[in-house]
Design an enzyme around this catalytic site. Sequence first.
Site, PDB file in Angstrom:
ATOM      1  N   CYS A 125      59.156  35.208  36.031  1.00 23.39           N
ATOM      2  CA  CYS A 125      57.918  34.759  35.707  1.00 23.39           C
ATOM      3  C   CYS A 125      57.379  35.121  34.319  1.00 23.39           C
ATOM      4  CB  CYS A 125      56.847  35.496  36.589  1.00 23.39           C
ATOM      5  SG  CYS A 125      55.099  35.207  36.189  1.00 23.39           S
TER       6      CYS A 125
ATOM      7  N   CYS B 147      51.850  39.898  41.850  1.00 25.91           N
ATOM      8  CA  CYS B 147      50.528  39.373  41.858  1.00 25.91           C
ATOM      9  C   CYS B 147      50.224  38.135  42.736  1.00 25.91           C
ATOM     10  CB  CYS B 147      50.415  38.974  40.264  1.00 25.91           C
ATOM     11  SG  CYS B 147      51.425  37.772  39.571  1.00 25.91           S
TER      12      CYS B 147
ATOM     13  N   GLY C  26      49.001  43.274  27.404  1.00 21.29           N
ATOM     14  CA  GLY C  26      48.648  44.683  27.637  1.00 21.29           C
ATOM     15  C   GLY C  26      49.931  45.494  28.265  1.00 21.29           C
TER      16      GLY C  26
END
Length: 310
Positions: free
Chosen positions: A11, A108, A35
């Site tokens: 991904c 996710c 991040g």
Amino acid sequence: MGKTPNPCIICNKKIKFNALYKACNDFGASFIATGHYAGLKKDASGHNSLFKAADLSKDQSYFLAMLSREQLDRTIFPLGNMHKSEVKKFAALHGLISSEKKESQDICFIKQNSFSEFILKKQNIKPVPGKIIRTDGEVIGTHNGLHEFTIGQRRGLNCPGPAPYHVKKIDIKNNTLVVGFKDELFKKELFLDNIHWTGKPITRCRKIKTKIRYRHKEAESVFIPQYSENPGITENDGTYGIYGTCGTDKTDKTDKTDKTDKTDKTPELTEFTGKNMAKIIFNKPQYAVTPGQIAVFYAGDQVLGCGTIQ
């Protein structure tokens, strides 16, 4: 079929960072900042090389190992030199809600359903029950579908024994789950394909450290490219001439007990079967080498590249 891919790594390369760079170009920006806990350093050619983060307990360099050099050159990791505790203090000081947010350890895009339910729904397949057998061929139970399992798994087997059973092999052809005890799941070598380099490719036998899944502690090993420049190391050479050359210990310290898997007569992969492949030989056998997972290569804290375990 029968492999366990790592969706997060794929991904990052094909979806997340592609979308970010498209947005970056659309807005006329020069860089993107994420991040991720990872580090970047300029190499001699002026390109970014990928490194581990300062906070090794949160290091995410493994998940970024498929990024291209072009992607890395336009990326900034502001948290790379910070520890998580510092980041949380900084976020709290500036009133950011992320300072109180719980960390996610899940994939996710799978929010509510289990992994197996997600696979059934998205692939539009029906589970096919089958046998659970030991490596000696004895049937000890049944499974509700091979999609529920991965190499090394203990949970969900429901097969009592003198010691816990672990999944050793997923036999798609015969719809059979092969299990064994933990000490039967160690391997000293593996083959890789789809080799990707974050920097200069390795073209000869070289000592590295290899990480075969995110929670795995990278292990000392030897990388053998498919087409090596080293004398005596040639494609399809079963010995690869590495002992002595790369300093690996060729003394056989393994258990001599016969643990041959008698459930499948198909031989283990022992030679290069396609292009862009490599072989890894570990100094010490590693637990639950899983086809489909990504093996990432390190030299110290630097990420050299990665490949898909066969």
